[in-house]
Structure formats: structure tokens, C-alpha cells
Design an enzyme around this catalytic site. Sequence first.
Site, PDB file in Angstrom:
ATOM      1  N   CYS A  44      22.343  19.985 -24.778  1.00  0.00           N
ATOM      2  CA  CYS A  44      23.159  20.683 -25.767  1.00  0.00           C
ATOM      3  C   CYS A  44      23.026  19.974 -27.121  1.00  0.00           C
ATOM      4  O   CYS A  44      21.927  19.894 -27.653  1.00  0.00           O
ATOM      5  CB  CYS A  44      24.603  20.771 -25.275  1.00  0.00           C
ATOM      6  SG  CYS A  44      25.680  21.778 -26.300  1.00  0.00           S
ATOM      7  N   ASP A  52      21.028  31.947 -22.426  1.00  0.00           N
ATOM      8  CA  ASP A  52      21.564  31.219 -23.580  1.00  0.00           C
ATOM      9  C   ASP A  52      21.063  31.840 -24.884  1.00  0.00           C
ATOM     10  O   ASP A  52      20.138  31.349 -25.520  1.00  0.00           O
ATOM     11  CB  ASP A  52      21.146  29.753 -23.472  1.00  0.00           C
ATOM     12  CG  ASP A  52      21.802  28.867 -24.516  1.00  0.00           C
ATOM     13  OD1 ASP A  52      22.609  29.372 -25.327  1.00  0.00           O
ATOM     14  OD2 ASP A  52      21.510  27.659 -24.518  1.00  0.00           O
ATOM     15  N   HIS A  58      23.628  28.329 -20.389  1.00  0.00           N
ATOM     16  CA  HIS A  58      23.624  27.075 -21.125  1.00  0.00           C
ATOM     17  C   HIS A  58      24.448  26.050 -20.334  1.00  0.00           C
ATOM     18  O   HIS A  58      25.541  26.345 -19.865  1.00  0.00           O
ATOM     19  CB  HIS A  58      24.277  27.307 -22.496  1.00  0.00           C
ATOM     20  CG  HIS A  58      24.327  26.107 -23.379  1.00  0.00           C
ATOM     21  ND1 HIS A  58      23.411  25.889 -24.392  1.00  0.00           N
ATOM     22  CD2 HIS A  58      25.187  25.061 -23.426  1.00  0.00           C
ATOM     23  CE1 HIS A  58      23.709  24.761 -25.016  1.00  0.00           C
ATOM     24  NE2 HIS A  58      24.787  24.246 -24.446  1.00  0.00           N
TER      25      HIS A  58
END
Length: 303
Positions: free
Chosen positions: A194, A241, A272
Site C-alpha cells: 500500500c 483495486d 487491495h
Amino acid sequence: MNNCSDNDSLAKINIPQEAFDWYDEYAHGDIDRRTFLKRLATLGIAGLTLSTLSGVLIPDYALAEQVSFNDPDIKASYLEFAAPEGHGKGRGYLVVPAGVSAENPAPAVLVAHENRGLNPYIEDVARRLAKAGFVAFAPDALYPLGGYPGNDDDGRAMQKTLERNKIEGDFAGAARMLKAHPLTTEKLGMVGFCFGGYLTNQMAAMLPDIIDAAAPFYGTPPQNPVADIKAPLQLHFAGLDKRVNGYWPEYEAALKAAKTDYTAFFYPDVNHGFHNDSTARYDEKSAELAWSRTLEFFKQHLS
């Protein structure tokens, strides 16, 4: 060992995609917790209370320990380092494989956390790397504010108050320290998730003579010029995502133009955060495949 029974029970709960999308907005600070829970309450899923639904989406770090900190094959400790380009000094979690010494060093991997500080999942990732034979170091961007506070909501709020370039400076200091550490060889890899995926891309561009291999998971492109990247990249993306994947066409075009050595993997029908085994976003099959690819990538380029 992975806590398969608990993760299997999460996977059996039929959670609508909207819930994952809202959690992604919440996790990245686009909506607050109150709004997130209010939206979840509108779903009205039979047999699921709001508490149960939010509970499987929000991380439960008791599920994320695959390698114990007491594992005899590793030794874990905390280490401070100089970060002149960041906050002056940083701190992180150092995990060393058994048998590694100044006379018998090992290649190193820098681990970059998400947007909420050095939580237990990221510490476990560092232990997994050490178990695989790498000296792993996971800095905590929240160290200037006292460190990860023990919960993600506060951690996320704390990290938002920090200047991004200062965080990057801290990780640059960590990379330089780890590259020169007496227990490591001259080879340094980096992996991140991330926001940490962004940091991995950024450090590859910002420190082309320091980073020898980079494996970002669902990370956005670097701010520094892509053409500066010298390290091979192995990029991992979640098929569902839309936010991060929207950056990929332009990023890939820049990588191709720069003739960067890269491989990109897209894992279909996963969200995600699919590598994070503390929430219902976790997808065991894709996570294990991505992780095995990452370890082989580091073995290939850091040996």
C-alpha cells in the site's frame, strides 16, 4: 504456521464488494470510521450483525502471526538509525536469521509498512523474510510521534500529520544503514505494501545505487523520475483495486520508455491488501503465490 482455520472462517462469509470498496476508502482516509460503519449498516446482510461485518474487515492482528518472535531460527530486536534527510533519527524492527554474523553476512530486505505505522502484520512480514534467510528491517514512520500506537485508527491519523518527504527521508536513512550493516552483504532489496508499495517504488527511484531489487505490492508510482530506477522491479497488483491500478498504464509506459527490468503480476478477483492475513481481504492462494514469487525474486537478485 498460518492461522488457516480463522482465515478460512473469514473467507466463508459472503461479503459484498461494496463493503471492501468502502473499507478501502476508510483505510486510505477518504472517509472516517463513522461514515464507513454507517455505509456498512445499509447492507443488511442476513445473519450478519454490523459488529461482525466490521470485525472481519478491520484488521485482527492475532490472525497475522505466521512466524513467532520466539522462533529459534531468527532473532528480533529494535534498532535506531540516523535519518538526516528525514526526522533526524528513526527506529525499526530488525530480524536476523540464526547463524548470520559479521563473518557470515546475509542479503538484506527493507520492509515498508502501510499508512498506519509499524503494525504487527508488518513485523510478521519481517520475520517471514528472516525465516527465509534475509536480514529484514522494518522502520516505523511514526517513531517521531512515539511509534505505532497499538491501533490502526490512531496510527493512520498520526501518519497523516507527517510530511511525506520526511517519511521518505527516514526510509532513505534506514536503507543506507541496512546496506552498510555489518551483518549484511552489499545487496539490499525492498518490499512494501500500500503506502509502503509507493515507498518501495520511490526508494528505487530515489536511491538507485542503494536498492538492488524492489517488490512493491499495490503501490502507486514514484514521485522521482522513473528513468532513475536501476533495480529490477517485481510489481504485485490486486485485480479489483481500481484506485491503484488506474496509475499502472502510465507507470508501465514510463518503465518501458526507460527500459527498466520489470515484471508485473495481476491477481484476479482479489482486493487491495490481499496479502494482509489479518482481514477478510486476505486471499490465501494469491497471497502465497505472490509471496513465493517475491522470495524467489530476492534470491535471484540479492544472492
